[in-house]
Write a protein that holds these residues in place. Sequence first.
Motif, PDB file in Angstrom:
ATOM      1  N   GLU A  68      29.171 -63.054  65.701  1.00 18.20           N
ATOM      2  CA  GLU A  68      27.971 -62.046  65.144  1.00 18.20           C
ATOM      3  C   GLU A  68      28.330 -61.508  63.863  1.00 18.20           C
ATOM      4  O   GLU A  68      27.438 -61.422  62.853  1.00 18.20           O
ATOM      5  N   THR A  69      29.641 -61.349  63.688  1.00 16.23           N
ATOM      6  CA  THR A  69      29.829 -60.668  62.363  1.00 16.23           C
ATOM      7  C   THR A  69      29.669 -61.573  61.246  1.00 16.23           C
ATOM      8  O   THR A  69      29.232 -61.141  60.143  1.00 16.23           O
ATOM      9  N   VAL A  70      30.347 -62.685  61.511  1.00 14.67           N
ATOM     10  CA  VAL A  70      30.165 -63.649  60.443  1.00 14.67           C
ATOM     11  C   VAL A  70      28.882 -64.040  59.895  1.00 14.67           C
ATOM     12  O   VAL A  70      28.525 -64.427  58.761  1.00 14.67           O
ATOM     13  N   LEU A  71      27.926 -63.869  60.767  1.00 16.25           N
ATOM     14  CA  LEU A  71      26.407 -64.219  60.343  1.00 16.25           C
ATOM     15  C   LEU A  71      25.653 -62.946  59.997  1.00 16.25           C
ATOM     16  O   LEU A  71      24.532 -63.089  59.435  1.00 16.25           O
ATOM     17  N   LEU A  72      26.442 -61.725  59.796  1.00 13.14           N
ATOM     18  CA  LEU A  72      25.795 -60.751  59.025  1.00 13.14           C
ATOM     19  C   LEU A  72      25.736 -60.871  57.839  1.00 13.14           C
ATOM     20  O   LEU A  72      26.349 -61.558  57.091  1.00 13.14           O
ATOM     21  N   PRO A  73      24.549 -60.121  57.022  1.00 14.71           N
ATOM     22  CA  PRO A  73      24.338 -60.560  55.805  1.00 14.71           C
ATOM     23  C   PRO A  73      25.641 -59.856  55.029  1.00 14.71           C
ATOM     24  O   PRO A  73      26.353 -59.055  55.323  1.00 14.71           O
ATOM     25  N   ALA A  74      25.811 -60.514  53.814  1.00 12.95           N
ATOM     26  CA  ALA A  74      26.920 -60.067  52.863  1.00 12.95           C
ATOM     27  C   ALA A  74      27.037 -58.532  52.796  1.00 12.95           C
ATOM     28  O   ALA A  74      27.926 -57.949  52.694  1.00 12.95           O
ATOM     29  N   VAL A  75      25.650 -58.009  52.284  1.00  8.37           N
ATOM     30  CA  VAL A  75      25.804 -56.607  52.023  1.00  8.37           C
ATOM     31  C   VAL A  75      26.334 -55.593  53.429  1.00  8.37           C
ATOM     32  O   VAL A  75      26.875 -54.705  53.366  1.00  8.37           O
ATOM     33  N   ARG A  76      25.861 -56.166  54.429  1.00  7.31           N
ATOM     34  CA  ARG A  76      26.303 -55.433  55.810  1.00  7.31           C
ATOM     35  C   ARG A  76      27.901 -55.479  56.109  1.00  7.31           C
ATOM     36  O   ARG A  76      28.578 -54.634  56.421  1.00  7.31           O
ATOM     37  N   LEU A 112      30.082 -55.804  53.778  1.00  2.00           N
ATOM     38  CA  LEU A 112      30.503 -54.956  52.491  1.00  2.00           C
ATOM     39  C   LEU A 112      30.860 -53.435  53.274  1.00  2.00           C
ATOM     40  O   LEU A 112      31.373 -52.606  52.953  1.00  2.00           O
ATOM     41  N   GLU A 113      29.467 -53.151  53.731  1.00  2.00           N
ATOM     42  CA  GLU A 113      29.298 -51.724  54.268  1.00  2.00           C
ATOM     43  C   GLU A 113      30.288 -51.598  55.355  1.00  2.00           C
ATOM     44  O   GLU A 113      30.900 -50.561  55.377  1.00  2.00           O
ATOM     45  N   MET A 114      30.488 -52.432  56.158  1.00  3.89           N
ATOM     46  CA  MET A 114      31.535 -52.396  57.334  1.00  3.89           C
ATOM     47  C   MET A 114      32.999 -52.204  56.567  1.00  3.89           C
ATOM     48  O   MET A 114      33.833 -51.312  57.265  1.00  3.89           O
ATOM     49  N   LEU A 115      33.367 -53.010  55.638  1.00  2.00           N
ATOM     50  CA  LEU A 115      34.702 -52.858  54.862  1.00  2.00           C
ATOM     51  C   LEU A 115      34.754 -51.511  54.266  1.00  2.00           C
ATOM     52  O   LEU A 115      35.896 -50.830  54.549  1.00  2.00           O
ATOM     53  N   ARG A 116      33.874 -50.943  53.847  1.00  7.96           N
ATOM     54  CA  ARG A 116      34.076 -49.857  53.052  1.00  7.96           C
ATOM     55  C   ARG A 116      34.061 -48.579  53.799  1.00  7.96           C
ATOM     56  O   ARG A 116      34.584 -47.532  53.673  1.00  7.96           O
ATOM     57  N   ALA A 117      33.236 -48.597  55.064  1.00  4.18           N
ATOM     58  CA  ALA A 117      33.281 -47.662  56.157  1.00  4.18           C
ATOM     59  C   ALA A 117      34.687 -47.940  57.183  1.00  4.18           C
ATOM     60  O   ALA A 117      34.788 -47.183  57.968  1.00  4.18           O
ATOM     61  N   ARG A 118      35.538 -48.479  56.732  1.00  2.56           N
ATOM     62  CA  ARG A 118      36.683 -49.097  57.557  1.00  2.56           C
ATOM     63  C   ARG A 118      36.444 -49.338  59.042  1.00  2.56           C
ATOM     64  O   ARG A 118      37.014 -49.222  60.018  1.00  2.56           O
ATOM     65  N   GLU A 119      35.241 -49.936  59.181  1.00  6.39           N
ATOM     66  CA  GLU A 119      34.680 -50.391  60.728  1.00  6.39           C
ATOM     67  C   GLU A 119      35.671 -51.785  60.850  1.00  6.39           C
ATOM     68  O   GLU A 119      35.658 -52.282  62.017  1.00  6.39           O
ATOM     69  N   ILE A 120      35.810 -52.467  59.875  1.00  7.43           N
ATOM     70  CA  ILE A 120      36.612 -53.697  59.922  1.00  7.43           C
ATOM     71  C   ILE A 120      37.543 -53.594  58.674  1.00  7.43           C
ATOM     72  O   ILE A 120      37.234 -53.038  57.448  1.00  7.43           O
ATOM     73  N   SER A 121      38.802 -54.273  58.816  1.00  2.75           N
ATOM     74  CA  SER A 121      39.532 -54.640  57.709  1.00  2.75           C
ATOM     75  C   SER A 121      39.316 -56.052  56.937  1.00  2.75           C
ATOM     76  O   SER A 121      38.673 -56.862  57.701  1.00  2.75           O
ATOM     77  N   HIS A 152      34.775 -56.097  47.241  1.00  2.00           N
ATOM     78  CA  HIS A 152      35.946 -56.182  47.824  1.00  2.00           C
ATOM     79  C   HIS A 152      36.118 -56.572  49.126  1.00  2.00           C
ATOM     80  O   HIS A 152      35.489 -55.923  49.928  1.00  2.00           O
ATOM     81  N   GLY A 153      36.940 -57.711  49.385  1.00  2.00           N
ATOM     82  CA  GLY A 153      37.121 -58.132  50.590  1.00  2.00           C
ATOM     83  C   GLY A 153      36.161 -59.034  51.256  1.00  2.00           C
ATOM     84  O   GLY A 153      36.169 -59.633  52.270  1.00  2.00           O
TER      85      GLY A 153
END
Length: 471
Positions: free
Chosen positions: A3-11, A13-22, A71-72
């Motif tokens: 499910e994560t890899v099929l999320l939009p790129a903008v989402r 990036l949001e997860m990366l910035r919020a430290r929801e995922i490394s 980033h990432g």
Amino acid sequence: MSETVLLPAVRQLEMLRAREISVAELAEAHIQQIERLNPQLNAFADFDAERVRTQARVMDKMPVDARGALHGLPVTVKASIATAGYKCEIGSLNHQGEIPREDAVVVERLRAAGALILGTTNCPEFLMAYETDNLLHGRTRNAWDLERTPGGSSGGESAAIAAGMSAAGLGSDSGGSVRVPAHFTGICSLKPTPGRIPGRGHLPPCVGPFSTLGAIGPMARTMADVELMFRTLSGQDDADPASPRVALCEWSAAELRTNRIGFFEDDGLTPVTAETRTAVRAAAAVLRDAGFCVEPFRPQTLEQLRKLWWTLFVQCGAMFFEPEVRGGRENLSPIFREFLAIANKSGLLTATELLNAWAEMDLLRVKTLDEMREFPVLLCPVASVPAWRHGEREWTIDGQTVKYLDAVRYTQWFNTLGAPAAVVPVGHSPEGLPIGVQVAARPFEDEVVLGVAGIVNRAFGFVAPTMAAGS
């Protein structure tokens, strides 16, 4: 993590910035998706999981204030865009093992923005086909149906992005090569105005007529992702005479609606499937509901633009490659031999014919742009048919036989025009294959295309192929 890899790129990036995922975790999710699906899809020309893991660990240690807009984000690059340290062989045995030492300008910008490059993606030999196959890496398949092509020449990119093996990427387009693959695989893409995303470092170089025909363009699962890529990577390359100094524009919703939209379901010569017509009408209805004036309109110059594209892309293109293939013809892929056979039927251009065609391109662009004053935005099909079976070369539509290069003529006009054009998924064929629509505008009105196509995309969204969502 599918499910994560099929999320939009903008989402992502949001997860990366919020430290929801490394970065390492997101990279690992993509690695797992690649290892699960790429053996069937064959989208990659160069992929090394350990290299990706190493890059991701370094990115996770970077200070926050040193991180760029991407980033990432795990991305891919078509193997015709120079990417230092990665195989960029243009699908040819004559270039087997070639690894550039320097990045193309757009790849430099991709790295500077912090993107994590997963690898390079497969393409037909020398990019001269609308499906992706070669003797070097073999055939790339479509996640919607493995018996069908993901298109070409950016078919490896479209296959990877549609299947969640990449969040976004870069393709190139001189005759529909980011738009047809997007249509075939149910993703989004933009062929920008040439030079707005710098083309220096493309293999082969976009020179001569190809400086107008060709452009490097972003591909992703949503138009919001495509727009992010465009805004991050665009801007003048002052060493490229085809790259203009054009500032990014911001259009309010009200300003965007001042652009009248002309739509047409076919070009009056080559029919399209009933489902393609339905998709164009559905997109037109969404734009009307959004407050746009949308009326039937079809430029009168389309066939002239297409004939000129044939002269400059097919005939001139074959002449460009003559020194390249001389002495190495035994290594050529069947799909490139097919292109050469098509070009040979049209004959070699004389110097006078080439000069006249080059001049006619400017005159015809003036005439078309004058016609588009009333309707500066166009909405139309991408192709006559959805993704075809590997090697399929003609179809019957409304009792008429439609041949290979005619089926995709709907993209070629905008290469001759040097105009921006985007593709967004809207409908599906009876077999369940994606059907996209095309939004085009006058040169340098890329942000208008992105805005209008974004409205359509938000109404229909991305649907993942079944195999991509599986575990």
